[in-house]
Design an enzyme around this catalytic site. Structure first.
Site, mmCIF file in Angstrom:
data_model
loop_
_atom_site.group_PDB
_atom_site.id
_atom_site.type_symbol
_atom_site.label_atom_id
_atom_site.label_comp_id
_atom_site.label_asym_id
_atom_site.label_seq_id
_atom_site.Cartn_x
_atom_site.Cartn_y
_atom_site.Cartn_z
ATOM 1 C CG ASN A 7 44.976 47.002 47.504
ATOM 2 O OD1 ASN A 7 44.917 47.245 48.707
ATOM 3 N ND2 ASN A 7 46.093 46.623 46.898
ATOM 4 C CD1 TRP A 8 40.613 52.165 48.717
ATOM 5 C CD2 TRP A 8 40.342 53.243 50.666
ATOM 6 N NE1 TRP A 8 39.491 52.954 48.616
ATOM 7 C CE2 TRP A 8 39.297 53.621 49.792
ATOM 8 C CE3 TRP A 8 40.373 53.787 51.954
ATOM 9 C CZ2 TRP A 8 38.303 54.534 50.165
ATOM 10 C CZ3 TRP A 8 39.374 54.686 52.326
ATOM 11 C CH2 TRP A 8 38.360 55.061 51.439
ATOM 12 C CE LYS A 9 48.102 49.701 45.637
ATOM 13 N NZ LYS A 9 49.185 49.485 44.719
ATOM 14 C CG HIS A 90 49.213 43.461 46.416
ATOM 15 N ND1 HIS A 90 50.276 44.283 46.131
ATOM 16 C CD2 HIS A 90 48.159 43.947 45.730
ATOM 17 C CE1 HIS A 90 49.863 45.235 45.299
ATOM 18 N NE2 HIS A 90 48.578 45.057 45.047
ATOM 19 C CD GLU A 92 51.754 47.658 46.361
ATOM 20 O OE1 GLU A 92 50.990 47.727 47.342
ATOM 21 O OE2 GLU A 92 51.527 48.236 45.276
ATOM 22 C CD GLU A 159 46.874 43.214 41.427
ATOM 23 O OE1 GLU A 159 46.191 44.224 41.239
ATOM 24 O OE2 GLU A 159 47.527 43.027 42.462
ATOM 25 N N GLY A 165 50.272 50.580 39.648
ATOM 26 C CA GLY A 165 50.596 51.943 40.072
ATOM 27 C C GLY A 165 51.491 52.703 39.112
ATOM 28 C CB SER A 197 47.530 51.127 35.460
ATOM 29 O OG SER A 197 48.732 51.372 36.177
ATOM 30 N N GLY A 218 43.663 49.706 42.496
ATOM 31 C CA GLY A 218 44.411 50.392 43.548
ATOM 32 C C GLY A 218 44.117 51.888 43.515
ATOM 33 N N GLY A 219 44.979 52.639 42.846
ATOM 34 C CA GLY A 219 44.909 54.111 42.854
ATOM 35 C C GLY A 219 43.529 54.667 42.550
HETATM 36 C C1 PEP Z 1 46.846 47.087 43.159
HETATM 37 O O1 PEP Z 1 47.136 47.694 44.168
HETATM 38 O O2 PEP Z 1 46.611 45.884 43.230
HETATM 39 C C2 PEP Z 1 46.745 47.809 41.890
HETATM 40 C C3 PEP Z 1 46.380 47.154 40.830
HETATM 41 O O3 PEP Z 1 47.070 49.139 41.912
HETATM 42 P P1 PEP Z 1 46.823 50.209 40.724
HETATM 43 O O4 PEP Z 1 45.378 50.045 40.295
HETATM 44 O O5 PEP Z 1 47.087 51.525 41.350
HETATM 45 O O6 PEP Z 1 47.754 49.873 39.623
#
Ligand code: PEP
Length: 234
Positions: A7-9, A90, A92, A159, A165, A197, A218-219
């Protein structure tokens, strides 16, 4: 075979897309790899994808397949652009766009109508976790945000909001407990992802857990080398 979702957001660049997709597809992956990219990058990604088990996903979709909804993204258009998956709900989106379970469910249903596989995100806040409410919050979320037809093809991504994040990862025992609970509630055929994470250091121990069918990253999916390792998990 696991499902590895990036997930590049609202991050990344066309330069990174070229570099990463070339690197990730150098070797066959034993897994399903889903790249949830910023929508404007989808046509470029479509041209670069050549491995059969690499797919594109959207990061959100509207409840309607078309209409006067300036700035929104249609599941039908994502499908036309070559996507096979879409994230819905999600945290966010739930937090910054005030998305309710009912809205998330309607989005998941729109995705299914358009021929996409929705990846429905759920998770508890830190406060809810500290109050011991994790399982009841998740039960409420799945009751109200997953499609009625459990025979449909969809994923659920667990999640924990406090893990997204932040560098804080849920304990392996907690992931195991939550995933066992979700499998029981949703049925064995619904695939379950863990997100929060996930890094190049911890992904393998998470993917090794029973009832974890994949990860949502994500990251670390913006780090070509790190995500490249996850893609090769076996
Ligand atoms: C996400 O964006 O769904 C996520 C899990 O981000 P991260 O891996 O950065 O915690």
């Amino acid at each position: 075979m696991k499902t590895i979702v990036a997930n590049w957001k609202m991050n990344g660049s066309l330069g990174l897309l070229h570099q990463a997709l070339n690197a990730w597809q150098m070797k066959d992956s034993p897994n399903i790899v889903v790249l949830c990219l910023p929508s404007v990058f989808l046509p470029a990604a479509h041209n670069l994808l050549h491995q059969p088990n690499f797919f594109m996903g959207g990061q959100d979709c509207h409840t309607n397949l078309q209409g006067a909804f300036t700035g929104d993204t249609s599941a039908q258009h994502l499908h036309d652009a070559g996507c096979r998956y879409v994230l819905v709900g999600h945290s966010e989106r739930r937090q910054y766009h005030h998305e309710s379970n009912a809205l998330v469910k309607a989005k998941a249903q729109a995705a299914l109508t358009a021929g996409l596989t929705p990846i429905i995100c759920i998770g508890e806040s830190l406060e809810q976790k500290e109050q011991g409410l994790t399982l009841s919050v998740l039960k409420e979320q799945i009751e109200h945000s997953v499609p009625d037809n459990k025979a449909s093809d969809f994923y659920v991504a667990y999640e924990p909001i406090w893990a997204i994040g932040t560098g804080l990862v849920a304990a392996l025992e907690d992931i195991q407990q939550v995933h066992a609970f979700l499998k029981k509630e949703l049925g064995a055929r619904i695939k379950l992802l863990y997100g929060g994470s996930v890094t190049a250091d911890n992904y393998a121990s998470i993917l090794d857990l029973e009832n974890v069918d994949g990860i949502l990253v994500g990251g670390a999916s913006l780090k070509a080398d790190d995500f490249g390792k996850m893609v090769q998990y076996s």
